[in-house]
Design a protein around this motif. Structure first.
Motif, mmCIF file in Angstrom:
data_model
loop_
_atom_site.group_PDB
_atom_site.id
_atom_site.type_symbol
_atom_site.label_atom_id
_atom_site.label_comp_id
_atom_site.label_asym_id
_atom_site.label_seq_id
_atom_site.Cartn_x
_atom_site.Cartn_y
_atom_site.Cartn_z
ATOM 1 N N SER A 60 0.808 -1.220 0.000
ATOM 2 C CA SER A 60 0.000 0.000 0.000
ATOM 3 C C SER A 60 0.845 1.276 0.000
ATOM 4 C CB SER A 60 -0.937 0.012 1.214
ATOM 5 O OG SER A 60 -0.190 -0.031 2.409
ATOM 6 N N ARG A 61 2.109 1.149 0.384
ATOM 7 C CA ARG A 61 2.928 2.360 0.467
ATOM 8 C C ARG A 61 4.119 2.326 -0.481
ATOM 9 N NH1 ARG A 61 3.893 4.205 6.603
ATOM 10 N NH2 ARG A 61 5.435 5.409 5.448
ATOM 11 N N ASP A 62 4.159 3.307 -1.375
ATOM 12 C CA ASP A 62 5.255 3.385 -2.339
ATOM 13 C C ASP A 62 6.598 3.596 -1.652
ATOM 14 O OD1 ASP A 62 3.631 3.025 -4.485
ATOM 15 O OD2 ASP A 62 3.399 5.160 -4.946
ATOM 16 N N ASP A 63 6.590 4.391 -0.554
ATOM 17 C CA ASP A 63 7.869 4.704 0.094
ATOM 18 C C ASP A 63 8.530 3.446 0.663
ATOM 19 O OD1 ASP A 63 5.894 4.484 1.972
ATOM 20 O OD2 ASP A 63 6.442 6.282 3.093
ATOM 21 N N ASN A 64 7.721 2.503 1.190
ATOM 22 C CA ASN A 64 8.300 1.257 1.693
ATOM 23 C C ASN A 64 8.901 0.428 0.558
ATOM 24 O OD1 ASN A 64 7.902 1.742 4.344
ATOM 25 N ND2 ASN A 64 6.313 0.198 4.650
ATOM 26 N N ARG A 65 8.229 0.468 -0.601
ATOM 27 C CA ARG A 65 8.780 -0.247 -1.766
ATOM 28 C C ARG A 65 10.122 0.339 -2.173
ATOM 29 N NH1 ARG A 65 3.640 -1.355 -3.804
ATOM 30 N NH2 ARG A 65 3.454 0.631 -4.856
ATOM 31 N N VAL A 66 10.211 1.648 -2.119
ATOM 32 C CA VAL A 66 11.459 2.341 -2.464
ATOM 33 C C VAL A 66 12.563 1.931 -1.486
ATOM 34 C CG1 VAL A 66 12.588 4.601 -2.552
ATOM 35 C CG2 VAL A 66 10.333 4.300 -3.584
#
Ligand code: C2E
Ligand code: CA
Ligand code: CA
Ligand code: CA
Length: 275
Positions: free
Chosen positions: A207-213
């Motif tokens: 759900s969170r792009d920042d965690n993927r980054v």
């Protein structure tokens, strides 16, 4: 001096807060727990992200308290550390984990959590060597999990002990990665075999792009330094797929298995010696 301190506390017992009394009782119980054989190890498998084979298991300690039932490590490991009991308990964990893993037929690894306090004790490498010798476990099948706290307190002494452990052929993993402070400089200072990405990054991965980054960045750093990555706390197939696509080598979490009693694992031979 400690015994005197406790006596003093006893003297003021009527004024003691109930919680303090209960804590004191827990400490007393904890002192005798090893001698009464009340600890038990559960094992949580981790799997290859490609193919899903079990590549190893993490040993997680529990305390079978005669009254309280199964006590979680979060409720007694900090107490054991504070009371100077983590050395002998930690040695028992290493001994038991090696003995158990020696029966796993496919040669899976066993990972053991080692408290930063155990790294203040020069006897740790000897404890590990003894456990390996007694169990006959090949050194590369044992993996020591440490958090970066180990490198904060007395970095030079800890590094020296970590190097001795690595020199035996035992693997070293950095646990809970991403939750501490100067993670990157520690990675440069010490060559870990593996980095475990903390559950907090895995949780909101889809759900969170920042965690993927962040996970991608950790992967790049790990690859660049010749380390592998394991993601912990994987609970959904979406998370597992995302992590696999990101290049995590190993996955661990309730999606694959909860921590299990040794006889529930089903990795070893069911010989007559098995309880
Ligand atoms: P840890 O090393 O980060 O271990 C992972 C914890 O997360 C374990 O809790 C495990 O049961 C739990 N877990 C695994 N998969 C999932 C998941 O998918 N979702 C969720 N919500 N949780 C998951 P546990 O067994 O209660 O251990 C807690 C902590 O206690 C460990 O955290 C470790 O720091 C410490 N610990 C456990 N065993 C030992 C030991 O033998 N020695 C020392 N020094 N510490 C230990
Ligand atoms: Ca761990
Ligand atoms: Ca962890
Ligand atoms: Ca943790």
């Amino acid at each position: 001096a400690k015994a005197e301190g406790r006596g003093t506390v006893r003297f003021f017992e009527p004024e003691m807060d109930r919680k303090l009394q209960e804590r004191e009782r827990l400490v007393q119980d904890l002192r005798g727990a090893l001698g009464r054989d009340e600890f038990v190890l559960h094992f949580q498998p981790y799997v290859s992200a490609e193919g899903g084979a079990v590549t190893g298991c993490e040993a997680l300690i529990r305390w079978r308290h005669p009254v309280r039932g199964l006590v979680s490590p979060a409720d007694f490991v900090p107490l054991a550390e504070e009371q100077g009991l983590i050395g002998p308990i930690g040695a028992w964990v290493i001994e038991r984990a090696c003995a158990e893993a020696a029966r796993w037929e496919a040669g899976q690894r066993v990972s053991v959590n080692v408290s930063p306090l155990q790294f203040r004790d020069r006897s740790l490498p000897g404890t590990i060597l003894e456990a390996l010798t007694r169990s006959g476990l090949a050194p590369w099948r044992l993996e020591v999990e440490v958090t970066e706290t180990v490198l904060i307190d007395d970095a030079d002494a800890a590094l020296d002990i970590l190097r001795q452990i690595r020199a035996m052929g035992v693997r070293v993993a950095l646990d809970d990665f991403g939750t501490g402070y100067s993670s990157l400089s520690y990675l440069r200072r010490f060559p870990f075999n593996k980095i475990k990405i903390d559950r907090s990054f895995v949780q909101d991965l889809t759900s969170r792009d920042d965690n993927r980054v962040i996970v991608r960045a950790i992967r790049d750093i790990a690859k660049g330094l010749g380390m592998t990555i394991t993601a912990e706390g994987v609970e959904t197939t979406e998370q597992a797929e995302q992590l696999r696509l990101t290049g995590c080598e190993e996955l661990q979490g309730y999606l694959f298995s909860r921590p299990l009693a040794a006889d529930q694992l089903g990795l070893g031979e069911a010989g007559p010696g098995r309880a």
